[in-house]
Design an enzyme around this catalytic site. Structure first.
Site, short mmCIF file in Angstrom:
data_model
loop_
_atom_site.label_atom_id
_atom_site.label_comp_id
_atom_site.label_asym_id
_atom_site.label_seq_id
_atom_site.Cartn_x
_atom_site.Cartn_y
_atom_site.Cartn_z
N GLY A 114 10.07 1.18 -10.42
CA GLY A 114 9.40 0.53 -11.56
C GLY A 114 8.51 -0.59 -11.03
O GLY A 114 8.87 -1.26 -10.08
N GLY A 120 5.35 4.74 -13.41
CA GLY A 120 5.22 3.91 -12.20
C GLY A 120 6.36 4.08 -11.22
O GLY A 120 6.51 3.28 -10.31
N LYS A 127 14.96 5.43 3.15
CA LYS A 127 15.89 4.40 2.64
C LYS A 127 17.24 4.47 3.35
O LYS A 127 17.86 3.43 3.64
CB LYS A 127 16.05 4.55 1.13
N THR A 166 0.86 -1.18 0.00
CA THR A 166 0.00 0.00 0.00
C THR A 166 0.91 1.24 0.00
O THR A 166 2.13 1.13 -0.07
CB THR A 166 -0.93 0.02 1.23
N1 LIG Z 1 6.50 1.73 -7.75
C1 LIG Z 1 7.76 1.61 -7.41
O1 LIG Z 1 8.67 1.80 -8.20
C2 LIG Z 1 8.12 1.24 -6.00
C3 LIG Z 1 9.44 0.84 -5.72
C4 LIG Z 1 9.77 0.47 -4.42
C5 LIG Z 1 8.82 0.56 -3.42
N2 LIG Z 1 7.56 0.97 -3.73
C6 LIG Z 1 6.58 1.01 -2.66
O2 LIG Z 1 5.63 -0.04 -2.88
C7 LIG Z 1 4.32 0.37 -2.44
C8 LIG Z 1 3.34 0.22 -3.58
O3 LIG Z 1 3.80 0.98 -4.66
P1 LIG Z 1 2.89 1.11 -5.97
O4 LIG Z 1 3.76 1.72 -7.00
O5 LIG Z 1 2.18 -0.16 -6.24
O6 LIG Z 1 1.85 2.18 -5.46
P2 LIG Z 1 0.37 2.46 -6.03
O7 LIG Z 1 0.00 3.80 -5.54
O8 LIG Z 1 0.31 2.13 -7.48
O9 LIG Z 1 -0.49 1.33 -5.29
C9 LIG Z 1 -0.80 1.35 -3.94
C10 LIG Z 1 -2.15 0.68 -3.82
O10 LIG Z 1 -2.42 0.53 -2.44
C11 LIG Z 1 -3.80 0.78 -2.25
N3 LIG Z 1 -3.98 1.18 -0.86
C12 LIG Z 1 -3.57 2.31 -0.25
N4 LIG Z 1 -3.91 2.30 1.05
C13 LIG Z 1 -4.58 1.12 1.26
C14 LIG Z 1 -5.19 0.54 2.37
N5 LIG Z 1 -5.21 1.14 3.56
N6 LIG Z 1 -5.76 -0.68 2.23
C15 LIG Z 1 -5.76 -1.32 1.05
N7 LIG Z 1 -5.20 -0.79 -0.07
C16 LIG Z 1 -4.61 0.41 0.05
C17 LIG Z 1 -4.16 1.88 -3.22
O11 LIG Z 1 -5.54 1.88 -3.51
C18 LIG Z 1 -3.29 1.50 -4.43
O12 LIG Z 1 -4.01 0.69 -5.34
C19 LIG Z 1 4.48 1.81 -1.93
O13 LIG Z 1 4.64 1.76 -0.53
C20 LIG Z 1 5.78 2.29 -2.58
O14 LIG Z 1 6.45 3.23 -1.78
C21 LIG Z 1 7.19 1.30 -4.99
N1 LIG Z 2 9.14 6.46 -5.57
C1 LIG Z 2 10.29 5.66 -5.33
C2 LIG Z 2 9.94 4.19 -5.53
C3 LIG Z 2 11.01 3.30 -5.01
O1 LIG Z 2 11.03 3.28 -3.61
C4 LIG Z 2 11.40 6.06 -6.27
O2 LIG Z 2 11.13 6.83 -7.20
O3 LIG Z 2 12.53 5.64 -6.08
#
Ligand SMILES: NC(=O)c1ccc[n+]([C@@H]2O[C@H](COP(=O)([O-])OP(=O)(O)OC[C@H]3O[C@@H](n4cnc5c(N)ncnc54)[C@H](O)[C@@H]3O)[C@@H](O)[C@H]2O)c1
Ligand SMILES: N[C@@H](CCO)C(=O)O
Length: 362
Positions: free
Chosen positions: A325, A209, A227, A99
């Site tokens: 990503g 993304g 981080k 999330t």
């Molecule tokens: N996208 C990346 O490149 C990346 C890389 C490393 C870490 N992350 C981490 O991974 C996690 C997810 O990233 P993402 O890109 O999929 O984000 P995103 O915003 O695409 O997806 C997050 C999802 O979580 C859902 N959500 C939020 N709060 C919620 C709750 N209380 N209960 C249920 N669902 C809930 C939202 O509706 C959304 O669909 C984040 O914490 C982000 O920091 C992302």
């Molecule tokens: N938003 C973060 C995702 C990875 O944690 C980034 O751009 O590095």
């Protein structure tokens, strides 16, 4: 062949990409890894919750546009995410938390992780909040319950920074870390250098993304702050709180400064670092730096990130790869699932799956 039943908490870019990996590549992965994966529950703030203890058919969910998905009308579905009930009661082996990251108090993800560990379920997460703000307590809880808490994707998405340090640096003293740890800000700085304005560059990073749901954390450095805390706490033995880590983002750097620096052979980069001193104390900070072209981090461009580990016996060891990503981060979750399998495949004390009470089925 063993099988792990997963509960996906959050069904945004990353967990959808994991579902795609399982749906499209599951058979090949099972042959290669010696275990299969099945999704038995999904919750999402917008879509609601979906439970099928015989395994959810992922294909129709993945065919729907992300914004259009609603579980309310599906068998086993509800408009309500019901996170606590799903995490505690649905008989999954592993809870996959993806999330939104909340840099202030880690919630509600911190509670999601805690509920899962308390219920004797393994957890893997890409969410930096719980790991940076409560990693020590959560690891303690996991150890107490005999389950794993894995979080490779919390630093540099699928690039194996934490596991490299944990598994490959035995016998080395790591005295510091320095790196570019945010794909979004690094991508944005590069695009500004190429002449694109800040709002357009942010929109591109969102579309690709890379960005957080609220990109403020990427731009103002809070994402890197978390981080750096994770790296300092995991690799340097620190116990840093957020207020211990000085943090300045890239919002004050003007496009003119970025392009002027480039003309002089300098590159603006958002750099996170932590240093351990002789007395064991650790200093950590996040700040933009204009690096000369010959600096090892100057050539790290776009969503590519890198972490340099300073060690006593090897000098500097740098791990470089994607920092963000959807697919890259889903791979981090897969690597966590593999780590859980490697650690627990032979457990004869593995938690048995509770049976979902019929009265609780939707
Ligand atoms: N996208 C990346 O490149 C990346 C890389 C490393 C870490 N992350 C981490 O991974 C996690 C997810 O990233 P993402 O890109 O999929 O984000 P995103 O915003 O695409 O997806 C997050 C999802 O979580 C859902 N959500 C939020 N709060 C919620 C709750 N209380 N209960 C249920 N669902 C809930 C939202 O509706 C959304 O669909 C984040 O914490 C982000 O920091 C992302
Ligand atoms: N938003 C973060 C995702 C990875 O944690 C980034 O751009 O590095």
């Amino acid at each position: 062949m063993g099988r792990y039943d997963l509960a996906l908490i959050g069904f945004g870019g990353v967990n959808r990409a994991l579902a795609e990996l399982i749906s499209h590549g599951g058979e090949r992965l099972a042959k290669e890894l010696g275990f299969s994966l099945r999704v038995v529950a999904i919750t999402d703030l917008r879509a609601g919750s979906l439970v099928d203890t015989d395994g959810i058919d992922l294909a129709p969910l993945l065919a729907a546009e992300p914004g259009e998905l609603s579980f309310a009308d599906l068998s086993g579905g509800s408009a309500d995410p019901r996170n606590e009930w799903v995490i505690r009661e649905v008989p999954a082996d592993i809870v996959v938390e993806a999330t939104f990251t909340n840099p202030t108090d880690g919630e509600p993800a911190l509670s999601h992780v805690r509920w899962a560990l308390e219920s004797g379920k393994h957890v893997c997460t890409t969410n930096k909040g719980p790991v940076a703000l409560a990693g020590r307590a959560l690891k303690h809880l996991a150890a107490e319950r005999g389950v794993s808490f894995e979080f490779e994707g919390s630093v540099l998405s699928g690039t194996p920074v934490l596991r490299t340090a944990e598994r490959m640096f035995g016998g080395l003293q790591v005295t510091g870390v320095q790196g570019i740890m945010n794909g979004t800000s690094n991508y944005i700085l590069g695009r500004i250098e190429e002449g694109i304005d800040l709002p357009a560059a942010i929109a591109e990073a969102q579309e690709l993304g890379y960005a957080e749901a609220d990109p403020t954390a990427d731009i103002e450095g809070h994402d890197v702050q978390l981080k750096v805390m994770i790296l300092a706490n995991e690799v340097l033995g620190a116990d840093l709180r957020r207020e211990d880590v000085f943090c300045e983002g890239i919002s004050a750097i003007t496009p003119h400064e970025v392009r002027d620096a480039a003309a002089k052979g300098l590159r603006w980069k958002l750099v996170g670092s932590a240093t351990r001193h002789e007395d064991g104390s650790v200093d950590a900070r996040v700040a933009p730096l204009a690096l000369p072209a010959h600096h090892p981090l100057a050539g790290i461009s776009g969503p590519l990130n890198a972490v340099a580990f300073h060690t006593d016996l090897l000098g500097t060891v740098t791990v470089c790869g994607p920092g963000a990503g959807r697919i890259e981060t889903a791979y981090a979750l897969l690597s966590d699932l593999i780590a859980i399998h490697q650690r627990h495949a032979d457990d004869d004390t593995a938690p048995t799956r509770p049976v979902l009470q019929e009265t609780h089925r939707v």
